[in-house]
Every structure is written in C-alpha cells, then in structure tokens.
Design a protein around this motif. Structure first.
Motif, short mmCIF file in Angstrom:
data_model
loop_
_atom_site.label_atom_id
_atom_site.label_comp_id
_atom_site.label_asym_id
_atom_site.label_seq_id
_atom_site.Cartn_x
_atom_site.Cartn_y
_atom_site.Cartn_z
N GLY A 1 10.33 -29.11 14.86
CA GLY A 1 9.22 -29.00 15.81
C GLY A 1 8.03 -29.86 15.48
O GLY A 1 7.97 -30.53 14.45
N GLU A 2 7.07 -29.80 16.37
CA GLU A 2 5.85 -30.60 16.22
C GLU A 2 4.90 -29.97 15.21
O GLU A 2 4.92 -28.76 14.99
N ILE A 3 4.07 -30.79 14.63
CA ILE A 3 3.04 -30.34 13.69
C ILE A 3 1.81 -29.93 14.50
O ILE A 3 1.39 -30.66 15.40
N LYS A 4 1.27 -28.75 14.19
CA LYS A 4 0.06 -28.27 14.86
C LYS A 4 -0.65 -27.29 13.95
O LYS A 4 -0.19 -26.99 12.85
N ARG A 5 -1.78 -26.77 14.40
CA ARG A 5 -2.53 -25.78 13.64
C ARG A 5 -2.03 -24.38 14.00
O ARG A 5 -1.53 -24.15 15.09
N LEU A 6 -2.19 -23.45 13.10
CA LEU A 6 -1.75 -22.08 13.34
C LEU A 6 -2.42 -21.49 14.58
O LEU A 6 -1.78 -20.77 15.35
N CYS A 7 -3.66 -21.84 14.84
CA CYS A 7 -4.37 -21.30 16.00
C CYS A 7 -3.77 -21.79 17.32
O CYS A 7 -4.01 -21.20 18.37
N ASP A 8 -2.94 -22.84 17.28
CA ASP A 8 -2.31 -23.39 18.48
C ASP A 8 -0.95 -22.77 18.78
O ASP A 8 -0.35 -23.08 19.81
N VAL A 9 -0.45 -21.92 17.88
CA VAL A 9 0.83 -21.25 18.10
C VAL A 9 0.62 -20.17 19.16
O VAL A 9 -0.28 -19.34 19.04
N LYS A 10 1.43 -20.19 20.19
CA LYS A 10 1.31 -19.24 21.30
C LYS A 10 2.00 -17.92 20.95
O LYS A 10 2.88 -17.87 20.09
N VAL A 11 1.59 -16.85 21.63
CA VAL A 11 2.20 -15.54 21.43
C VAL A 11 3.71 -15.65 21.67
O VAL A 11 4.15 -16.21 22.68
N GLY A 12 4.49 -15.14 20.74
CA GLY A 12 5.94 -15.19 20.83
C GLY A 12 6.57 -16.40 20.17
O GLY A 12 7.79 -16.44 19.98
N VAL B 1 -4.74 -24.02 8.79
CA VAL B 1 -3.35 -23.82 8.40
C VAL B 1 -2.49 -24.75 9.27
O VAL B 1 -2.45 -24.60 10.49
N ILE B 2 -1.84 -25.71 8.65
CA ILE B 2 -1.00 -26.67 9.38
C ILE B 2 0.42 -26.13 9.38
O ILE B 2 0.96 -25.78 8.32
N VAL B 3 1.02 -26.06 10.57
CA VAL B 3 2.38 -25.51 10.72
C VAL B 3 3.26 -26.48 11.48
O VAL B 3 2.78 -27.40 12.13
N ARG B 4 4.56 -26.22 11.38
CA ARG B 4 5.55 -26.97 12.15
C ARG B 4 6.28 -25.97 13.01
O ARG B 4 6.79 -24.97 12.51
#
Length: 78
Positions: A2-13, A73-76
C-alpha cells in the motif's frame, strides 16, 4: 504493497502497518510504550463525533490518539 501515509489519514475500517515514528519527546515514548513501533499492525476502528480523537486497534487494545499526535506516525496501507 500500500501507499505511505500518516496514521491520521487512515480511514475507519482500514488497516495499516507502522513504518516509523517522526514524533519526538514524551508522546513518542507513550506511543512506543503502547507498542506502536515499526512493523505493528494498526486498524482505525472509530472516530469521535467531532473527528478527533480517533480510536485504533493496536496489539489487541483500542487506543484513542489525537490527530496532532497521529500525524507523527508514518504507516503503509495494507
């Protein structure tokens, strides 16, 4: 993967895996203490009615984290 983004950008689910922490100081220590480190799986399980904080499933526990802290927090995405 997946794409790299910030934890705050992760959508519910959505699920993601922590890549690294860019936050410093006592909040970094708190996030590390709850097990939020590289390779940790995270799922956004909800948001408060006003949108902040968000609840994340981390290592079997649901933890509320404010957007200003989850930006470090950087996530994939999975």
């Amino acid at each position: 993967m997946g794409e790299i983004k910030r934890l705050c950008d992760v959508k519910v689910g959505e699920n993601a895996v922590v890549e690294r922490l860019t936050i410093h100081g006592s909040m970094r220590r708190r996030l590390l203490d709850i097990g939020l480190c590289g390779g940790t799986a995270v799922e956004c399980v909800g948001r408060s009615p006003m949108g902040d904080p968000s609840a994340y499933l981390i290592r079997g526990a649901v933890i509320a984290i404010r957007a200003c802290d989850s930006r470090g927090v950087i996530v994939r995405g999975k």
